[in-house]
Design an enzyme around this catalytic site. Structure first.
Site, PDB file in Angstrom:
ATOM      1  N   GLU A 129       0.833  -1.205   0.000  1.00  0.00           N
ATOM      2  CA  GLU A 129       0.000   0.000   0.000  1.00  0.00           C
ATOM      3  C   GLU A 129       0.867   1.256   0.000  1.00  0.00           C
ATOM      4  OE1 GLU A 129      -3.672   2.057   2.549  1.00  0.00           O
ATOM      5  OE2 GLU A 129      -2.516   0.431   3.426  1.00  0.00           O
ATOM      6  N   TYR A 130       1.924   1.242   0.803  1.00  0.00           N
ATOM      7  CA  TYR A 130       2.845   2.371   0.866  1.00  0.00           C
ATOM      8  C   TYR A 130       3.541   2.577  -0.473  1.00  0.00           C
ATOM      9  CZ  TYR A 130       7.283   4.747   1.843  1.00  0.00           C
ATOM     10  OH  TYR A 130       8.372   5.589   1.796  1.00  0.00           O
ATOM     11  N   LEU A 131       4.042   1.501  -1.053  1.00  0.00           N
ATOM     12  CA  LEU A 131       4.765   1.606  -2.323  1.00  0.00           C
ATOM     13  C   LEU A 131       3.843   2.037  -3.461  1.00  0.00           C
ATOM     14  CD1 LEU A 131       7.091  -1.514  -2.039  1.00  0.00           C
ATOM     15  CD2 LEU A 131       7.751   0.893  -1.842  1.00  0.00           C
TER      16      LEU A 131
END
Length: 217
Positions: A129-131
């Site tokens: 999700e962060y990437l």
């Protein structure tokens, strides 16, 4: 302002209160070419910088950025992050909001602290999700029309600076790098002649930062 008389450039640092952000501001503050402006979210965060005579400005990536560019800003370093608490609101949409504001202010360059793996977040086994948020922010910057450098480091450590790195557009391997060396790399990419419209990955290595950056300059 004194910095204008000396021909120094005003550099807005988003995420200045973070661990890496503080290192970026400190390097800029020692520079003969750059004048740091630390962007912080809360008034109580200003004291740390004001004690060092470093200019601050209040700006919330999840809220109002209208007052951030009420002073002359030449370039921007985006080193903000939500530490996983709101990757969509800060790491993605907050970055986009600052890119839009930077375009309106006609800044000369936008340096983005991204992450290794942001090019293909769907392949990640962790932090997907962060990437994905970082990927979307990076892509938004690329098509913004601004001059930019997107720096994608490996895993960040708190080791002492080596002042040497390994750099490629795509390294095809994982690795670590100290926050100090990441901060130094980000500051060096602020130069107009360095890494213009370039995206690259960095990890700990044996090439001096300035020399390594010649690959993308």
């Amino acid at each position: 302002m004194l910095c204008l008389l000396l021909g120094m450039e005003n550099i807005l640092v988003a995420g200045a209160n973070g661990t890496t952000g503080k290192k970026i501001v400190a390097i800029l503050n020692e520079s003969n070419n750059f004048h740091p402006i630390a962007m912080v979210r809360k008034e109580e965060q200003q004291a740390y910088f004001q004690a060092q005579n470093i200019e601050t400005v209040l700006g919330d990536l999840e809220g109002d950025l209208s007052s951030v560019f009420n002073r002359p800003i030449d370039k921007v370093v985006f080193a903000a992050g939500s530490a996983g608490k709101n990757v969509l609101g800060v790491d993605q949409e907050g970055a986009k909001k600052l890119i839009d504001a930077s375009k309106k202010a006609n800044i000369k360059k936008f340096v983005m602290l991204s992450s290794m793996g942001a090019d293909k977040p769907e392949e990640a086994t962790q932090l997907q999700e962060y990437l994905k948020a970082k990927h979307n922010a990076d892509e938004y910057l690329i098509i913004s029309g601004l001059d930019f450098s997107i720096v994608r480091p490996g895993s960040l450590t708190n080791e002492v600076a080596l002042t040497t790195i390994e750099l490629e557009g795509k390294l095809n391997k994982h690795g670590e790098i100290s926050r100090d060396d990441v901060a130094q790399t980000l500051v060096q990419t602020l130069d107009d002649t360095v890494a213009s419209k370039a995206t690259f990955e960095i990890i700990k290595g044996e090439t001096l930062i300035g020399k390594a950056l010649e690959k993308v300059s």
